[in-house]
Design a protein around this motif. Structure first.
Motif, short mmCIF file in Angstrom:
data_model
loop_
_atom_site.label_atom_id
_atom_site.label_comp_id
_atom_site.label_asym_id
_atom_site.label_seq_id
_atom_site.Cartn_x
_atom_site.Cartn_y
_atom_site.Cartn_z
N GLU A 128 -2.79 0.88 -7.19
CA GLU A 128 -2.21 0.04 -8.24
C GLU A 128 -1.73 0.88 -9.42
N ARG A 129 -2.54 1.83 -9.84
CA ARG A 129 -2.15 2.68 -10.98
C ARG A 129 -0.94 3.54 -10.65
N TYR B 60 1.42 2.79 -8.56
CA TYR B 60 2.56 1.87 -8.58
C TYR B 60 3.01 1.61 -10.01
N GLU B 61 2.06 1.34 -10.90
CA GLU B 61 2.38 1.07 -12.30
C GLU B 61 3.05 2.27 -12.96
N TRP C 126 2.12 -7.49 -2.69
CA TRP C 126 2.30 -6.05 -2.89
C TRP C 126 3.47 -5.51 -2.08
N ARG D 45 6.52 -6.28 -4.09
CA ARG D 45 6.64 -5.35 -5.22
C ARG D 45 7.23 -4.01 -4.76
#
Length: 161
Positions: free
Chosen positions: A102-103, A105-106, A132, A135
């Motif tokens: 997640e991080r 991706y961010e 996801w 995204r």
């Protein structure tokens, strides 16, 4: 070393050149030459840290690799977040892999979202996997774009069956 070719998109320094050389040695399989350069430059260059982790893992030093990539996670380096998450995922620890994915991706790595989607899919968390995968696709990940229609079809147009 031709720094003009290497440094077109970022400032060059001796540390950057050493990191680049370490990475080239790593990719060429010259581990004895790569490791000292990657160790010297890991704190200054995200790719050097990531490659050092790969080298450590490839030479049977898993715990050292995790420790090195962990430093990259603390320093917000997707280059280390993704391989750490991939390792955790391969070892069956998808729960701990999710945060680095997640991080990453961010911080701009769309493929990290696809990796997370695949983990969620394997855990049969299809709505989360679809979210996801979308995204990743929206940010341009080609593999996600290719998988998304089949995943949506499997879920009946995006809703769980």
């Amino acid at each position: 070393m031709d720094t003009d070719a290497i440094c077109e998109d970022r400032p060059c320094s001796v540390a950057y050149e050493a990191a680049t050389l370490g990475t080239l040695y790593w990719r060429a399989g010259q581990l004895d030459l790569a490791e000292p350069l990657l160790r010297q430059t890991a704190d200054a260059d995200a790719q050097a840290r990531a490659d050092l982790g790969h080298l450590l893992l490839a030479t049977g030093r898993r715990n050292e690799a995790v420790q090195e990539w962990g430093k990259g996670v603390v320093d917000s380096q997707p280059e280390s977040m993704v391989p750490l998450a991939n390792l955790l995922s391969r070892e069956g620890d998808q729960a701990h892999a999710a945060d680095p994915y997640e991080r990453a991706y961010e911080l701009g790595d769309p493929h990290a979202a696809l990796n997370l989607a695949l983990d969620l899919y394997s855990d049969e968390r299809l709505p989360d996997a679809l979210s996801w995968a979308r995204r990743a696709s929206e940010r341009g990940d080609e593999q996600a774009k290719a998988w998304l229609p089949a995943l949506e079809e499997e879920m009946g147009g995006g809703k769980p069956r």
